[in-house]
Enzyme design. Structure first.
Site, PDB file in Angstrom:
ATOM      1  N   TYR A  17      -1.105  -0.004  10.550  1.00  0.00           N
ATOM      2  CA  TYR A  17      -1.368  -0.432   9.170  1.00  0.00           C
ATOM      3  C   TYR A  17      -0.209  -0.033   8.267  1.00  0.00           C
ATOM      4  O   TYR A  17       0.313  -0.851   7.493  1.00  0.00           O
ATOM      5  CB  TYR A  17      -2.670   0.186   8.663  1.00  0.00           C
ATOM      6  CG  TYR A  17      -2.970  -0.128   7.219  1.00  0.00           C
ATOM      7  CD1 TYR A  17      -3.465  -1.379   6.853  1.00  0.00           C
ATOM      8  CD2 TYR A  17      -2.749   0.815   6.214  1.00  0.00           C
ATOM      9  CE1 TYR A  17      -3.736  -1.681   5.521  1.00  0.00           C
ATOM     10  CE2 TYR A  17      -3.017   0.520   4.887  1.00  0.00           C
ATOM     11  CZ  TYR A  17      -3.512  -0.728   4.546  1.00  0.00           C
ATOM     12  OH  TYR A  17      -3.769  -1.014   3.228  1.00  0.00           O
ATOM     13  N   SER A  42       0.848  -1.194   0.000  1.00  0.00           N
ATOM     14  CA  SER A  42       0.000   0.000   0.000  1.00  0.00           C
ATOM     15  C   SER A  42       0.880   1.239   0.000  1.00  0.00           C
ATOM     16  O   SER A  42       1.995   1.234   0.539  1.00  0.00           O
ATOM     17  CB  SER A  42      -0.896   0.027   1.245  1.00  0.00           C
ATOM     18  OG  SER A  42      -1.557   1.276   1.364  1.00  0.00           O
TER      19      SER A  42
END
Length: 247
Positions: free
Chosen positions: A155, A142
């Site tokens: 995250y 990501s």
């Protein structure tokens, strides 16, 4: 993609389901791995109805035993894997001090440890495949792993670790003929990552997706289909896909 054998984790929905559908449409036999059997069966049914080949493989990527059983299942039905897409992931967005420790542990277990478990279990098959045919390992990371986003500390840390792990794996596996790609999506439409957000944050994300607009999951699948269709001696090691207006 004819005669290629693929496994996609997180294939029950979102990016994973889109990737599985596209690879199957291009001729690959696709193993679908996730925890939710009912959702996997729906994706598999869509693949079969379109003339493709799919195998439902319910498994928990955080469990080495579950993943090992999945690897044995895929081996029995399809033989040696030559395309692995590690896509399973989850996201909690909340200030680090306010987040339950169990949520942070679960995020690390799924996003990072899950990639390690699955890659380790299927690596022997990938190595055997690489001796004679095109072989790919793709990890979906990501852009959050390369940015500082308040509320996304854990995250982002897991995705930064996945990207680093991917680069290290490429250094180790490229001499064996295994192509390794780190794919870093930005704002994507059609995923379930925001479903666990608080209502007000989910509304903000939905508005952002609309205003950018976000990249449809089908475009991510299209990019992966392009990557794995390159000649055997061509590797695209790192790719970013994001909306044109996202900065």
């Amino acid at each position: 993609m004819t005669n290629r054998i693929a496994l996609v984790t997180g294939a029950a929905s979102g990016i994973g389901a889109a990737i599985a559908l596209r690879l199957a449409a291009d001729g690959a036999s696709v193993a679908l791995l996730a925890r939710r059997r009912d959702r996997l069966e729906k994706v598999a049914a869509e693949i079969v109805e379109s003339g493709g080949t799919a195998l439902v493989v319910p498994a928990d990527v955080t469990s080495p035993e579950s993943v090992a059983a999945a690897a044995a299942n895929v081996q029995q039905h399809f033989g040696d894997l030559d395309l692995l897409v590690n896509n399973a992931g989850l996201m909690h967005v909340v200030p680090f001090a306010d987040g339950p420790l169990d949520d942070w542990r679960r995020t690390v277990d799924v996003n990072l440890t899950g990639v390690v478990n699955v890659t380790h279990a299927f690596l022997p098959a990938l190595r055997r495949s690489a001796a004679t045919r095109t072989t790919d390992l793709i990890n979906v990371s990501s852009l959050a792993g390369d940015r500082i986003n308040p509320g996304m500390a854990t995250y982002g840390a897991t995705k930064a670790a996945v990207s680093h792990l991917t680069r290290a794996l490429r250094a180790e596996l490229a001499p064996e003929g295994i192509r390794v790609t780190d794919l870093e999506p930005g704002m994507i439409d059609g995923t379930e990552l925001a479903d666990a957000f608080p209502a007000e944050l989910r509304t903000m994300v939905d508005e952002l997706r609309t205003n950018l607009p976000a990249v449809p999951v089908a475009e991510v699948a299209e990019l992966i289909a392009y990557v794995v269709s390159r000649p055997r001696n061509v590797n695209l090691p790192r790719l970013i896909i994001q909306p044109s207006k996202e900065v």
